[in-house]
Design a protein around this motif. Sequence first.
Motif, PDB file in Angstrom:
ATOM      1  N   LEU A  36       0.753  -1.164   0.009  1.00  0.00           N
ATOM      2  CA  LEU A  36       0.146   0.184   0.090  1.00  0.00           C
ATOM      3  C   LEU A  36       0.749   1.342  -0.020  1.00  0.00           C
ATOM      4  N   ALA A  37       1.733   1.231  -1.091  1.00  0.00           N
ATOM      5  CA  ALA A  37       2.526   2.452  -1.113  1.00  0.00           C
ATOM      6  C   ALA A  37       1.731   3.887  -1.254  1.00  0.00           C
ATOM      7  N   SER A  38       0.546   3.728  -2.122  1.00  0.00           N
ATOM      8  CA  SER A  38      -0.189   4.571  -2.059  1.00  0.00           C
ATOM      9  C   SER A  38      -1.658   4.329  -1.807  1.00  0.00           C
ATOM     10  N   PRO A  39      -2.186   4.076  -0.249  1.00  0.00           N
ATOM     11  CA  PRO A  39      -3.356   3.648  -0.095  1.00  0.00           C
ATOM     12  C   PRO A  39      -4.709   3.907  -0.490  1.00  0.00           C
ATOM     13  N   ALA A  40      -5.431   2.875  -1.070  1.00  0.00           N
ATOM     14  CA  ALA A  40      -6.691   3.280  -1.673  1.00  0.00           C
ATOM     15  C   ALA A  40      -7.647   2.401  -1.004  1.00  0.00           C
ATOM     16  N   PRO A  41      -8.658   2.933  -0.380  1.00  0.00           N
ATOM     17  CA  PRO A  41      -9.772   2.243   0.141  1.00  0.00           C
ATOM     18  C   PRO A  41     -10.341   1.432  -0.529  1.00  0.00           C
ATOM     19  N   SER A  42     -10.802   0.227  -0.271  1.00  0.00           N
ATOM     20  CA  SER A  42     -11.278  -0.962  -1.020  1.00  0.00           C
ATOM     21  C   SER A  42     -12.471  -1.269  -0.206  1.00  0.00           C
ATOM     22  N   GLY A  43     -12.973  -0.724   0.620  1.00  0.00           N
ATOM     23  CA  GLY A  43     -14.272  -1.128   1.267  1.00  0.00           C
ATOM     24  C   GLY A  43     -14.156  -1.666   2.705  1.00  0.00           C
ATOM     25  N   GLY A  44     -14.972  -2.061   3.305  1.00  0.00           N
ATOM     26  CA  GLY A  44     -14.924  -2.847   4.599  1.00  0.00           C
ATOM     27  C   GLY A  44     -14.962  -1.884   5.686  1.00  0.00           C
ATOM     28  N   SER A  45     -15.127  -2.452   6.779  1.00  0.00           N
ATOM     29  CA  SER A  45     -15.011  -1.707   8.196  1.00  0.00           C
ATOM     30  C   SER A  45     -14.454  -2.339   9.034  1.00  0.00           C
ATOM     31  N   PRO A  46     -13.895  -1.687  10.235  1.00  0.00           N
ATOM     32  CA  PRO A  46     -13.298  -2.340  11.344  1.00  0.00           C
ATOM     33  C   PRO A  46     -14.008  -3.370  12.070  1.00  0.00           C
ATOM     34  N   PRO A  47     -13.563  -4.596  12.248  1.00  0.00           N
ATOM     35  CA  PRO A  47     -14.428  -5.390  13.099  1.00  0.00           C
ATOM     36  C   PRO A  47     -14.866  -4.998  14.522  1.00  0.00           C
ATOM     37  N   VAL A  48     -15.867  -5.416  14.768  1.00  0.00           N
ATOM     38  CA  VAL A  48     -16.430  -4.765  16.269  1.00  0.00           C
ATOM     39  C   VAL A  48     -16.283  -6.188  17.208  1.00  0.00           C
ATOM     40  N   ILE A  73      -7.256 -10.530   9.845  1.00  0.00           N
ATOM     41  CA  ILE A  73      -8.455  -9.556   9.848  1.00  0.00           C
ATOM     42  C   ILE A  73      -8.030  -8.330  10.707  1.00  0.00           C
ATOM     43  N   GLY A  74      -7.206  -8.292  11.504  1.00  0.00           N
ATOM     44  CA  GLY A  74      -6.762  -6.978  12.146  1.00  0.00           C
ATOM     45  C   GLY A  74      -5.999  -6.000  10.922  1.00  0.00           C
ATOM     46  N   THR A  75      -5.329  -6.740  10.362  1.00  0.00           N
ATOM     47  CA  THR A  75      -4.400  -6.022   9.232  1.00  0.00           C
ATOM     48  C   THR A  75      -5.236  -5.679   8.343  1.00  0.00           C
ATOM     49  N   LEU A  97      -4.365  -5.959  -5.035  1.00  0.00           N
ATOM     50  CA  LEU A  97      -3.433  -6.954  -4.483  1.00  0.00           C
ATOM     51  C   LEU A  97      -3.533  -7.318  -2.953  1.00  0.00           C
ATOM     52  N   THR A  98      -3.355  -6.201  -2.219  1.00  0.00           N
ATOM     53  CA  THR A  98      -3.573  -6.487  -0.615  1.00  0.00           C
ATOM     54  C   THR A  98      -4.731  -7.302  -0.407  1.00  0.00           C
ATOM     55  N   ASP A  99      -5.717  -7.109  -0.963  1.00  0.00           N
ATOM     56  CA  ASP A  99      -7.089  -7.896  -0.725  1.00  0.00           C
ATOM     57  C   ASP A  99      -6.861  -9.384  -0.934  1.00  0.00           C
ATOM     58  N   ALA A 100      -6.115  -9.487  -2.035  1.00  0.00           N
ATOM     59  CA  ALA A 100      -6.011 -11.074  -2.417  1.00  0.00           C
ATOM     60  C   ALA A 100      -4.814 -11.560  -1.578  1.00  0.00           C
ATOM     61  N   TYR A 101      -3.653 -10.803  -1.003  1.00  0.00           N
ATOM     62  CA  TYR A 101      -2.899 -11.434  -0.257  1.00  0.00           C
ATOM     63  C   TYR A 101      -3.392 -11.854   0.994  1.00  0.00           C
ATOM     64  N   LEU A 102      -4.204 -10.953   1.716  1.00  0.00           N
ATOM     65  CA  LEU A 102      -4.734 -11.196   2.904  1.00  0.00           C
ATOM     66  C   LEU A 102      -5.854 -12.332   2.935  1.00  0.00           C
ATOM     67  N   ALA A 103      -6.394 -12.643   1.758  1.00  0.00           N
ATOM     68  CA  ALA A 103      -7.165 -13.712   1.395  1.00  0.00           C
ATOM     69  C   ALA A 103      -6.459 -14.840   1.466  1.00  0.00           C
ATOM     70  N   SER A 109      -5.597  -1.432   7.331  1.00  0.00           N
ATOM     71  CA  SER A 109      -5.273  -1.146   5.983  1.00  0.00           C
ATOM     72  C   SER A 109      -6.442  -0.680   5.124  1.00  0.00           C
ATOM     73  N   ASN A 110      -7.767  -0.931   5.857  1.00  0.00           N
ATOM     74  CA  ASN A 110      -8.898  -0.316   5.083  1.00  0.00           C
ATOM     75  C   ASN A 110      -9.275  -1.427   3.918  1.00  0.00           C
ATOM     76  N   ALA A 111      -8.817  -2.502   4.027  1.00  0.00           N
ATOM     77  CA  ALA A 111      -9.110  -3.455   2.887  1.00  0.00           C
ATOM     78  C   ALA A 111     -10.673  -4.170   3.131  1.00  0.00           C
ATOM     79  N   ASN A 112     -10.822  -5.069   2.095  1.00  0.00           N
ATOM     80  CA  ASN A 112     -12.367  -5.567   2.193  1.00  0.00           C
ATOM     81  C   ASN A 112     -12.411  -6.690   2.877  1.00  0.00           C
ATOM     82  N   ILE A 113     -12.929  -6.156   4.126  1.00  0.00           N
ATOM     83  CA  ILE A 113     -13.129  -7.345   5.163  1.00  0.00           C
ATOM     84  C   ILE A 113     -13.943  -8.384   4.889  1.00  0.00           C
ATOM     85  N   PRO A 114     -15.286  -8.140   4.334  1.00  0.00           N
ATOM     86  CA  PRO A 114     -16.120  -9.037   4.134  1.00  0.00           C
ATOM     87  C   PRO A 114     -15.705 -10.294   3.035  1.00  0.00           C
TER      88      PRO A 114
END
Length: 358
Positions: A152-164, A303-305, A287-293, A309-314
Amino acid sequence: MTACIAGEAAESVVPASHLLVPLVVGFAAAISGLVAGKVPPSVNRGSQAVLGVMIGASLSPTALLQTATAAVPLTIVTALTLVLSLAAAALLAVVARLDHPTALLGMIAGGSAAAVACAEDVRADARLVAVMQYLRVALIAATAPVLVGWLLASPAPSGGSPPVNPPAWRLVTGPHQGAGLVLVVVIAFAGTIAAGRLRLPSAALLGPMLLAATLTMTGTTAGFAPSGALRSALLTVIGLDVGLRFTRSALSRMGRLLPLALACSVVVSVACAMLAWPLSRLVHIPLTDAYLATTPGGINAVIGTAAASNANIPLISSVQSLRLFCMVLLAPLLIRLLTRQGRPEEQAHGRSGRRPPT
């Protein structure tokens, strides 16, 4: 009680703290001679059953909808991850002279707590399984935030919200705590009995898992997955049970195994990370979403990461949960197949080296 409190205190700094910290506490108590014996079998099997309910309930219609459009690529990635785990397990079995159940459960990607919990049922060494599994969990927890930050050299939000995180007083998900607790008990008991009659491997884990998954996937009921204090308690029991099994002779064997296990964990983790690039291109996700998946385990750290990083948590949680379900379901079946195909002398060798003398 001490182990549970210690796990709660270390939650912010230790991955899977409610399992790892009790494991360390049990280990220290066993090695020092303060405690002799194990967690009662009935308590251990009960914790496996509740863990199975928790895993099965993680699959829901919502989770399927999140991954439906990428079903084929995700199935291929999951299959390749399983092949990588089997290859690493085969290498360990040959080079380190481990029995197949211990090697496979130690290297299976995903479901660390479940792998440790069902080790006894498939005659694997739960101590070695725990060391190998949480070596990889620690590796993922330490490297995932660094790699995501680099990607995420240039972070771009891809959706999702922090888990509660649910309040500690909530023992199950959903607002109806009483009904949810009754469901947990009924599903755990009925699933274990049914799996035993069907002669499924690891009946206390797989039976409740399959029954809970069926109920959630069909929409029959919802809001009964263990959470809060109940989840912490069952993980504490599993971790404490493994820790209390350690002996000085077991430590000697683990010391010789550790370098090879670490090398195998690194190779599997890197190979899974490399699968993220084609998955990203095929499914059209960052790519960040794919890596975390695709990371092989350490779902809490992942999930914490993702939240940070504002990734697609769902999407990420759905893929991780589906793979967890597949790995937990397939591992005992593969172990049974490998054991049946093994030559009698190989099985005899595995039995002689499976449990260090106590």
